[in-house]
Design a protein around this motif. Structure first.
Motif, short mmCIF file in Angstrom:
data_model
loop_
_atom_site.label_atom_id
_atom_site.label_comp_id
_atom_site.label_asym_id
_atom_site.label_seq_id
_atom_site.Cartn_x
_atom_site.Cartn_y
_atom_site.Cartn_z
N THR A 5 0.85 -1.19 0.00
CA THR A 5 0.00 0.00 0.00
C THR A 5 0.88 1.24 0.00
N GLY A 6 0.76 2.03 -1.05
CA GLY A 6 1.58 3.23 -1.17
C GLY A 6 1.03 4.39 -0.37
N VAL A 7 1.82 5.47 -0.33
CA VAL A 7 1.45 6.69 0.38
C VAL A 7 1.27 7.81 -0.64
N VAL A 8 0.12 8.47 -0.60
CA VAL A 8 -0.16 9.59 -1.51
C VAL A 8 0.30 10.89 -0.84
N ARG A 9 1.10 11.67 -1.56
CA ARG A 9 1.57 12.97 -1.06
C ARG A 9 0.72 14.07 -1.71
N ASP A 10 0.26 15.00 -0.88
CA ASP A 10 -0.72 15.98 -1.36
C ASP A 10 -0.11 17.35 -1.63
N TYR A 11 0.99 17.40 -2.37
CA TYR A 11 1.60 18.67 -2.72
C TYR A 11 0.65 19.50 -3.60
N ALA A 12 0.79 20.81 -3.49
CA ALA A 12 -0.17 21.72 -4.13
C ALA A 12 -0.19 21.60 -5.65
N TRP A 13 0.90 21.18 -6.27
CA TRP A 13 0.95 21.11 -7.73
C TRP A 13 0.30 19.85 -8.30
N LEU A 22 -6.42 6.19 -10.78
CA LEU A 22 -5.50 5.06 -10.87
C LEU A 22 -5.74 4.07 -9.74
N LEU A 23 -5.99 4.59 -8.52
CA LEU A 23 -6.15 3.75 -7.35
C LEU A 23 -7.59 3.29 -7.15
N GLY A 24 -8.52 3.75 -8.00
CA GLY A 24 -9.92 3.35 -7.86
C GLY A 24 -10.61 4.00 -6.69
N LEU A 25 -10.19 5.22 -6.36
CA LEU A 25 -10.78 5.95 -5.23
C LEU A 25 -11.57 7.15 -5.74
N ALA A 26 -12.47 7.63 -4.93
CA ALA A 26 -13.21 8.84 -5.28
C ALA A 26 -12.32 10.06 -5.06
N ALA A 27 -12.26 10.93 -6.05
CA ALA A 27 -11.49 12.17 -5.90
C ALA A 27 -12.17 13.04 -4.85
N VAL A 392 9.56 -4.01 -6.61
CA VAL A 392 8.27 -3.37 -6.34
C VAL A 392 7.50 -3.33 -7.65
N VAL A 393 6.28 -3.85 -7.63
CA VAL A 393 5.46 -4.00 -8.83
C VAL A 393 4.24 -3.10 -8.72
N LEU A 394 3.91 -2.40 -9.81
CA LEU A 394 2.70 -1.57 -9.89
C LEU A 394 1.95 -1.90 -11.17
N CYS A 395 0.66 -2.16 -11.05
CA CYS A 395 -0.19 -2.41 -12.23
C CYS A 395 -0.88 -1.10 -12.61
N THR A 396 -0.76 -0.70 -13.88
CA THR A 396 -1.37 0.55 -14.33
C THR A 396 -2.50 0.33 -15.32
N ALA A 397 -2.73 -0.89 -15.74
CA ALA A 397 -3.83 -1.17 -16.67
C ALA A 397 -4.20 -2.64 -16.58
N GLY A 398 -5.50 -2.94 -16.70
CA GLY A 398 -5.95 -4.33 -16.70
C GLY A 398 -5.65 -5.05 -15.41
N GLY A 416 -2.98 -1.53 -8.21
CA GLY A 416 -2.47 -2.43 -7.18
C GLY A 416 -0.96 -2.53 -7.23
N ALA A 417 -0.34 -2.78 -6.06
CA ALA A 417 1.11 -2.86 -5.98
C ALA A 417 1.50 -4.04 -5.09
N ALA A 418 2.73 -4.50 -5.27
CA ALA A 418 3.23 -5.63 -4.50
C ALA A 418 4.72 -5.50 -4.26
N LEU A 419 5.15 -6.10 -3.15
CA LEU A 419 6.57 -6.26 -2.86
C LEU A 419 6.94 -7.72 -3.15
N VAL A 420 7.90 -7.91 -4.04
CA VAL A 420 8.44 -9.23 -4.31
C VAL A 420 9.83 -9.29 -3.68
N ARG A 421 9.99 -10.17 -2.71
CA ARG A 421 11.23 -10.27 -1.96
C ARG A 421 12.29 -11.02 -2.76
N ASP A 422 13.55 -10.86 -2.34
CA ASP A 422 14.61 -11.63 -2.98
C ASP A 422 14.38 -13.12 -2.81
#
Length: 442
Positions: A5-13, A22-27, A392-398, A416-422
């Motif tokens: 689970t990533g962290v969203v940073r709310d910078y003004a820009w 992208l995350l399937g959340l309501a703006a 670190v894996v991130l799915c951006t489509a499908g 969705g994202a995942a950590l794949v360990r060594d």
């Protein structure tokens, strides 16, 4: 292999829609600028509610593996982000590893609080970075020939710019750039008036040009508006046309106006002044290349490279650091002396990076030991990803199905994202989606 689970940073820009979609959340109407997917202590992602830096610290051998531990110690050496900009970021530069170590030690010895707004070094590491566009993406990056910047100022026909034009016309290009940068960041009334005069001249041109010359009319992201959604990355089949060459090379905004077109430098000044009136970064921008990336195209920004992202959404991979020295287009602290020490003042070509294409894969290896970025699109059959180290894996489509010998299987949907360990073993990806994988080069 575990969900991340990533962290969203709310910078003004930040965009008000791109990351939420992208995350399937309501703006929620607030800007959301970056999604952090790493173990940097400033905003670590989490695995089953546990901060990722703690996960690494608890089992560095299993997460990182011997190869990565030997080179970087017991820490994740990279940081993966999704960046979504609807307004310009600050003009900034990042230090080298040696400069970062020295600067961090100096501020620690001086007792500068870690969260002090005037602190320049948050950690002792360098922060070279690469961004790969998910949507059309605009940026300023790297010093261009100062003579080109001088010609741009002459075209603006602002008498107060005579001194700056003279500086930029010097025979020694790096020296001219350093002197111009020092002058523009001097904080004098003369520079403040120059910024006002040049901004006014360019604003008048933009107004006279009308909608046909606007960013919106050109089909580009509108500063101040929502960044486009990183959907299928270039086409209905999910392919990255730009990376494959089907849409040509990354566009370098021309140094001089094409007949009948808006002067690109006037356009840059007008856009930046609208967001940051009176800021000297408006003119620092004229020292830099302006580029437009199509989806799948990338730029690499090593230590000393002055840059500013302007608009668009992209995947960003960098060494795990948060060291930023700013030079304008910001209300945050600007350490002029330290910025001048860190800047590489040599003119450079646009620092583009080309991927290596494989079966269902594109791999960007920009150079440093920490960062390697894969784009995997399985389509008809599963494809191989990085074989070891922390991934670190991130799915951006499908949807994509991740499989690793000892790590089992995991399905990711868009966002969705995942950590794949060594110790999970070699990674393979199947499904009808697109996966981005950050890894440490072998």
């Amino acid at each position: 292999m575990e969900l991340l689970t990533g962290v969203v940073r709310d910078y003004a820009w930040g965009s008000r829609t791109a990351l939420a979609e992208l995350l399937g959340l309501a703006a929620d109407g607030r800007p959301q600028a970056e999604l952090w997917l790493g173990a940097h202590p400033g905003a670590p992602a989490s695995v089953a509610g546990e901060p990722m830096d703690a996960v690494v610290g608890r089992d560095p051998a299993g997460v990182l593996g011997p190869r990565v531990r030997e080179r970087f110690g017991d820490r994740l050496p990279y940081l993966l982000k999704v960046l979504a900009a609807s307004a310009p970021l600050s003009v900034q530069v990042h230090p080298s590893e040696e400069q970062a170590r020295e600067g961090f030690a100096r501020e620690e010895e001086s007792g500068v609080p870690a969260d002090a707004p005037h602190r320049s070094y948050k950690d002792p590491h360098h922060k070279p970075e690469m961004v790969v566009a998910l949507t059309p993406f605009e940026a300023l990056c790297g010093f261009r020939d100062p003579a080109v910047a001088a010609a741009a100022l002459r075209r603006m026909d602002v008498p107060a710019a005579a001194r700056l034009v003279e500086v930029l016309s010097g025979d020694d290009a790096p020296a001219a750039i350093r002197e111009a940068l020092s002058y523009l960041l001097s904080g004098t009334e003369e520079v403040a008036q120059l910024v006002e005069d040049v901004s006014a001249a360019c604003a008048e041109d933009a107004a006279e040009d009308g909608p046909a010359g606007s960013v919106e009319a050109a089909g580009e992201p509108v500063p101040g508006g929502p960044a486009p959604l990183p959907d299928e990355l270039g086409g209905p089949d999910g392919g990255v046309a730009g990376a494959a060459g089907e849409r040509g090379r990354m566009e370098e905004v021309p140094d001089e106006p094409v007949d009948g077109a808006v002067d690109p430098d006037r356009r840059t000044v007008a856009e930046l002044a609208a967001h940051h009136p009176g800021d000297p970064g408006v003119l620092v921008a004229l020292l830099l290349h302006r580029v437009r990336l199509e989806p799948g195209e990338a730029v690499w920004l090593p230590a000393g490279n002055v840059h500013a992202y302007l608009s668009g959404t992209g995947v960003e991979l960098m060494a795990a650091s948060d060291n930023v020295l700013r030079g304008g287009l910001t209300t945050k602290h600007v350490d002029v002396a330290e910025l001048q020490r860190v800047v590489d003042a040599r003119p450079v070509a646009v620092p583009r990076v080309e991927p290596v294409a494989g079966e269902g894969s594109l791999v960007w290896r920009p150079g440093p030991d920490e960062v390697e970025l894969w784009r995997l699109e399985p389509a008809r059959s599963d494809v191989a990803g990085p074989v070891d180290g922390p991934r670190v894996v991130l799915c951006t489509a499908g949807e994509v199905d991740l499989a690793a010998g000892a790590g089992g299987a995991l399905r990711l949907g868009r966002g969705g994202a995942a950590l794949v360990r060594d110790d999970d073993g070699p990674l393979r990806v199947a499904g009808d989606g697109v996966a981005w994988v950050a890894a440490v080069p072998r």
